[in-house]
Design a protein around this motif. Structure first.
Motif, PDB file in Angstrom:
ATOM      1  N   UNK A   1     -58.149  -1.441   9.752  1.00  0.00           N
ATOM      2  CA  UNK A   1     -57.830  -2.202  10.859  1.00  0.00           C
ATOM      3  C   UNK A   1     -58.718  -2.155  12.150  1.00  0.00           C
ATOM      4  N   UNK A   2     -59.822  -1.465  11.781  1.00  0.00           N
ATOM      5  CA  UNK A   2     -60.646  -1.237  13.044  1.00  0.00           C
ATOM      6  C   UNK A   2     -61.003  -2.840  13.767  1.00  0.00           C
ATOM      7  N   UNK A   3     -60.362  -2.398  15.048  1.00  0.00           N
ATOM      8  CA  UNK A   3     -60.630  -3.675  16.112  1.00  0.00           C
ATOM      9  C   UNK A   3     -59.918  -4.892  15.721  1.00  0.00           C
ATOM     10  N   UNK A   4     -58.772  -4.736  15.105  1.00  0.00           N
ATOM     11  CA  UNK A   4     -58.037  -5.924  14.703  1.00  0.00           C
ATOM     12  C   UNK A   4     -56.570  -6.009  15.284  1.00  0.00           C
ATOM     13  N   UNK A   5     -56.523  -4.781  15.858  1.00  0.00           N
ATOM     14  CA  UNK A   5     -55.017  -4.856  16.759  1.00  0.00           C
ATOM     15  C   UNK A   5     -54.944  -5.656  17.903  1.00  0.00           C
ATOM     16  N   UNK A   6     -54.226  -6.275  18.112  1.00  0.00           N
ATOM     17  CA  UNK A   6     -53.626  -6.992  19.518  1.00  0.00           C
ATOM     18  C   UNK A   6     -52.881  -6.149  20.214  1.00  0.00           C
ATOM     19  N   UNK A   7     -52.022  -5.137  19.841  1.00  0.00           N
ATOM     20  CA  UNK A   7     -51.430  -4.011  20.530  1.00  0.00           C
ATOM     21  C   UNK A   7     -51.476  -2.757  19.648  1.00  0.00           C
ATOM     22  N   UNK A   8     -51.826  -1.854  20.403  1.00  0.00           N
ATOM     23  CA  UNK A   8     -52.131  -0.406  19.731  1.00  0.00           C
ATOM     24  C   UNK A   8     -51.582   0.706  20.762  1.00  0.00           C
ATOM     25  N   UNK A   9     -50.492   0.924  20.690  1.00  0.00           N
ATOM     26  CA  UNK A   9     -49.966   2.020  21.767  1.00  0.00           C
ATOM     27  C   UNK A   9     -49.277   3.088  21.365  1.00  0.00           C
ATOM     28  N   UNK A  10     -49.071   4.157  21.801  1.00  0.00           N
ATOM     29  CA  UNK A  10     -48.114   5.321  21.575  1.00  0.00           C
ATOM     30  C   UNK A  10     -47.756   5.839  22.981  1.00  0.00           C
ATOM     31  N   UNK A  11     -46.482   5.729  23.110  1.00  0.00           N
ATOM     32  CA  UNK A  11     -45.949   6.285  24.543  1.00  0.00           C
ATOM     33  C   UNK A  11     -45.296   7.548  24.061  1.00  0.00           C
ATOM     34  N   UNK A  12     -45.310   8.981  24.881  1.00  0.00           N
ATOM     35  CA  UNK A  12     -44.762  10.238  24.708  1.00  0.00           C
ATOM     36  C   UNK A  12     -43.850  10.366  25.718  1.00  0.00           C
ATOM     37  N   UNK A  13     -42.774  10.347  25.691  1.00  0.00           N
ATOM     38  CA  UNK A  13     -41.426  10.739  26.597  1.00  0.00           C
ATOM     39  C   UNK A  13     -41.223  12.275  26.465  1.00  0.00           C
ATOM     40  N   UNK A  14     -40.155  12.589  27.028  1.00  0.00           N
ATOM     41  CA  UNK A  14     -39.600  13.940  27.159  1.00  0.00           C
ATOM     42  C   UNK A  14     -39.116  14.429  25.456  1.00  0.00           C
ATOM     43  N   UNK A  15     -38.578  13.616  24.818  1.00  0.00           N
ATOM     44  CA  UNK A  15     -37.779  13.746  23.678  1.00  0.00           C
ATOM     45  C   UNK A  15     -38.547  12.917  22.420  1.00  0.00           C
ATOM     46  N   UNK A  16     -39.091  11.798  22.665  1.00  0.00           N
ATOM     47  CA  UNK A  16     -39.559  10.861  21.483  1.00  0.00           C
ATOM     48  C   UNK A  16     -41.154  10.528  21.681  1.00  0.00           C
ATOM     49  N   UNK A  17     -41.575  10.281  20.822  1.00  0.00           N
ATOM     50  CA  UNK A  17     -42.850   9.475  20.615  1.00  0.00           C
ATOM     51  C   UNK A  17     -42.553   8.155  20.189  1.00  0.00           C
ATOM     52  N   UNK A  18     -42.825   6.887  20.837  1.00  0.00           N
ATOM     53  CA  UNK A  18     -42.961   5.803  20.411  1.00  0.00           C
ATOM     54  C   UNK A  18     -44.190   4.913  20.333  1.00  0.00           C
TER      55      UNK A  18
END
Length: 656
Positions: free
Chosen positions: A202-219
C-alpha cells in the motif's frame, strides 16, 4: 445530585462505546442513469465487472462483561459480462462451538438496479432470497442471491457480523480480483486496546490515511481510489502476498484492576527465544539414544563429513513414513518420532537435525512458511506466518538445505512447497534470515520423431519425455498420486493432437532417485500441416510447442516465480517424403535475458540431402525467482518462443 450526575456521566461513557456498534451506513451517492447505461470500465476494458464501492467499518465494543468486534460491509458492483453473474451470490461460513454459532450476522440488505424503459428499476433482496444450511456439526453456511441480475445491472449488499473474538480482526482487502473505483475502511477500538496495523503493498497509494486518538477511542480511516484487479497468474507462488491490504493484530491490552498492560505480541528476539526454549522445538533437539546403534554403523565406515551426512539423511528419508500436516511447533517429540518411524515434515527434519548433531555435524532448524501460504512478515514475527521447518547444515564449509520428507528427492533437493525465497535460522545467539537456494533444477528433455507418410498424408509421431532432478521427481510423484491407469489417461489428454496414442512408461515406480524416469507416446497426427496448390505447410514443432502465452498481461507488479531454475529442450526430427523439396525453413534465433538470467535458442537445420529436418528449441531460466524489473524481458522471451514455435516449414511437391 452529585451521585446522579456521576451516574449520568458513567452511563454516557458506556454509551459512547456502545454507540460504536451502530448499523447505519454513511450516505453513498445514488445510482444514476449514466451508471446503468455504461457498458464498460474505462480503466480496464477486459473487466467482467468492477467494484463501484467497497466499504468496511470495524469496531471493538464493550458487551457488558466482555469485548466484542463487529464488521460492517457495504459493496456495490457493476455487472459488465454474463460471466460476472456469479457475483450476485454471496456465501459466508460460520463456525459453531457447543452447537452455538460463534459469530452472528445481522442486518442483511441487498438491491439490484436495472435500466427498464429508460428508468431505474430497484429490486430489493427479500428474506426468501436468504438461505441458511448446515454443513456439519461445526459449520453453518449463510448465502443469499440478489434478484434479476443481468448485463448492465448494478448490485449492492450490506451486512454486519458480530464476533466475540476481538484479538485478530479480519484483514481488509483494498484490492480484489476485480478493479475497484473506491475502497474505504474504518477501524475503531477502545483506547485500552492497542492494535498493530500491517500494511501490505500500500506504500504511497492511500488517498486518506488517518488515525485520531480521543479520550476513550482510537479511530482510523483509510481510502484508496482506482485500484487495479489482482488476477491469478502463472509463475506466482501466491498472489495474496501482493494484494493491497491491511492486517491487524492486538499487541497489548489493559483492563480495570490490571496494574500494567498484558503484552501479546513478540519482537524477533523474544520470538526466537521462545522457539529455542520450546520443549517441542528447540529443547526437543536432543540425542536420541535409540538411534545410536545405527549411527555407530555409519561412523564405523570412517566416511568424510559429506558422505556421513548423506548416510544419516538417506536413513531417515528411506526408512521413516511422512505423515501429512504442516506446523511450526510439532505435536510429538523426536524420540517418539524415532520410535514410531513416522512423522510430519517438521518432525522428520527436527529428528534429522538431532542425528546429524550426534555424528558431529552442525545442523539447525530453518523455519519457513510453505509455498502458497504467504511470506512471513519480516517487520514483525507472527506464528501463523510459519508452518514448516527445514534443516540448515554446515558441511565442509558449505551451507546446505535439507528436507527428509520425500523419498523421490535427491540430496539437497527440497519439495516444491518448500521452495521459498528465504527462511529464518533458529540458532542460539545467531537467529537471522537466510536466502534459500537449491543446486537442483527442473530439466525436461523431449525428443520427437516425425515420419511424414507420403501416401496417406498422415504423420507418424513418437515422443520421448525424460527429466533430470525436479522434473524426474515430478514424473514419479504424479504417477504415485494418480496410479498407473489414471496417469496414462492424463498423458493422453495432454497429448490431444495425437490420435489414439500408445503410452509406455519406464522407471516411474522406482524410488531410486539416481535413475531416470521416461515416458513414450506413439501415434498419428493429422492436423500438423495443410496443402495449398503445390505447397505443403508443416508446423516446425508439430507437438510440444507453446500454444498460448503464459504471461499475457502487459504489466505485472510482483515477481515471476518458477519455483526452481528450469530448462526445457525439445528436439524434433522430421523425415519428409521423397517427392517433396524444402522451400523455406524458419530462421534460427538466439536471445538472452539480462545478466545471464536465461536464454532461448531455436535452430532449424536440413540434413540428409534435404530429406531430414532437425528442429531444436531450448528455453532456459537460470533463476527460480525474477524480480518485477525482469518481467518485460521474460515476457519478450516468451513472445519470441511463441512466435518461433508457430512458424512453418514450407515444402514443394516435385513432379514425378
Amino acid at each position: 445530585m452529585k451521585k446522579l450526575l456521576l451516574l449520568i456521566i458513567l452511563l454516557f461513557q458506556i454509551n459512547v462505546i456502545k454507540a460504536q456498534s451502530f448499523t447505519h451506513l454513511p450516505p453513498f451517492r445514488p445510482v444514476t442513469l449514466a451508471d446503468l447505461q455504461s457498458n464498460k470500465y474505462d480503466k480496464d476494458s477486459s473487466a467482467e465487472a468492477y467494484y463501484m464501492q467497497n466499504f468496511g467499518h470495524t469496531w471493538v465494543y464493550d458487551e457488558l462483561d466482555h469485548y466484542e468486534i463487529a464488521y460492517q460491509v457495504f459493496v456495490r458492483i457493476k455487472i459488465l459480462k454474463p460471466s460476472a453473474f456469479k457475483l450476485a451470490t454471496y456465501e459466508r461460513f460460520f463456525a459453531k462451538e457447543n452447537r452455538q454459532l460463534i459469530d452472528r450476522i445481522k442486518d442483511i440488505k441487498g438491491k439490484t438496479y436495472n435500466l427498464v424503459g429508460g428508468q431505474i428499476e430497484e429490486i430489493e433482496l427479500t428474506s426468501k432470497d436468504i438461505f441458511k444450511s448446515k454443513i456439519d456439526s461445526e459449520t453453518e453456511k449463510l448465502s443469499f442471491v440478489l434478484p434479476k441480475v443481468q448485463v448492465g445491472s448494478i448490485i449492492e449488499y450490506s451486512y454486519v457480523v458480530h464476533s466475540p473474538i476481538p484479538f485478530n480482526p479480519e484483514d481488509w482487502l483494498f484490492q480484489k480480483d476485480l478493479p475497484t473505483e473506491v475502497s474505504e475502511y474504518f477501524f475503531e477500538y477502545p483506547k485500552n486496546f492497542s492494535y498493530r496495523a500491517i500494511e501490505q503493498a500500500t506504500e504511497g497509494k492511500f488517498d486518506v490515511d488517518t488515525c485520531i486518538v480521543s479520550k476513550r477511542m482510537v479511530s482510523c480511516h483509510w481510502i484508496m481510489h482506482d485500484i487495479p484487479a489482482i488476477r491469478k497468474e502463472e509463475f506466482a507462488a501466491s498472489t495474496d502476498d501482493y494484494v493491497r491490504k491491511l492486517h491487524f493484530e492486538l499487541i497489548e491490552y489493559i483492563m480495570p484492576g490490571m496494574s500494567e498492560p498484558k503484552k501479546l505480541a513478540f519482537d524477533w528476539p523474544s520470538f526466537d527465544n521462545y522457539l529455542l526454549r520450546s520443549k517441542l522445538f528447540g529443547k526437543s533437539i536432543v540425542s536420541v539414544e535409540a538411534a545410536q546403534p545405527i549411527l555407530n554403523q555409519f561412523l564405523a565406515k570412517k566416511l568424510d563429513t559429506l558422505a556421513l551426512a548423506k548416510e544419516v539423511y538417506h536413513y531417515i528419508r528411506d526408512n521413516f513414513r511422512h505423515l501429512p500436516g504442516y506446523e511450526l511447533i510439532p505435536d510429538n517429540t523426536i524420540t517418539r518420532v524415532f520410535d514410531q518411524k513416522a512423522g510430519t515434515g517438521t518432525e522428520l527434519n527436527l529428528l534429522l537435525i538431532s542425528l546429524l548433531r550426534q555424528v558431529g555435524i552442525d545442523a539447525y532448524p530453518l523455519i519457513i512458511n510453505t509455498r502458497g501460504n504467504g511470506r512471513p512478515w519480516k517487520e514483525f514475527p507472527a506464528f501463523k506466518r510459519f508452518d514448516y521447518t527445514l534443516v540448515y547444515a554446515q558441511i565442509q564449509g558449505k551451507s546446505i538445505f535439507l528436507d527428509a520428507s520425500n523419498r523421490f528427492l535427491k540430496w539437497e533437493m527440497l519439495p516444491q512447497y518448500c521452495m521459498v525465497s528465504e527462511g529464518r535460522l533458529i540458532k542460539q545467539d545467531d537467529c537471522r534470515w537466510i536466502p534459500i537456494k537449491s543446486p537442483a533444477k527442473a530439466v525436461t528433455l523431449v525428443n520427437v520423431q516425425v515420419n511424414f507418410a507420403q501416401n496417406t498424408g498422415e504423420i507418424d509421431t513418437e515422443i520421448d519425455y525424460s527429466g533430470n532432478d525436479y522434473q524426474s521427481a515430478i514424473f514419479r510423484i504424479e504417477y504415485l498420486l494418480l496410479g498407473k491407469e489414471k496417469y496414462i489417461e492424463a498423458l493422453k489428454k495432454r497429448a490431444d493432437v495425437i490420435e489414439k496414442p500408445v503410452v509406455s512408461l519406464s522407471g516411474l515406480d522406482s524410488t531410486n532417485t539416481e535413475s531416470q524416469a521416461s515416458i513414450r507416446l506413439k501415434g498419428i497426427i493429422s492436423e500438423a500441416y495443410h496443402e495449398s496448390d503445390k505447397f505443403l505447410y508443416l508446423k516446425a514443432l508439430p507437438v510440444e510447442g507453446i500454444k498460448e502465452h503464459p504471461l499475457p498481461n502487459p504489466l505485472r507488479n510482483f515477481p515471476v516465480d518458477f519455483t526452481y531454475p528450469q530448462e526445457k529442450i525439445i528436439t524434433c526430427r522430421i523425415n519428409i517424403p521423397d517427392n517433396y523439396k524444402i522451400i523455406e525453413l524458419p530462421k534460427s534465433v538466439r536471445a538472452s535475458l539480462p545478466n545471464d538470467g536465461g536464454r532461448f535458442v531455436f535452430t532449424v537445420q536440413a540434413q540428409n540431402e534435404g530429406k531430414t529436418i532437425i528442429v531444436s528449441s531450448q528455453l532456459q531460466f537460470k533463476k527460480a525467482i525474477y524480480e518485477v524489473e525482469a518481467y518485460q524481458s521474460i515476457r519478450q522471451i516468451f513472445d519470441l518462443v511463441l512466435g518461433k514455435h508457430r512458424e512453418q516449414i514450407v515444402l514443394q511437391k516435385q513432379p514425378k
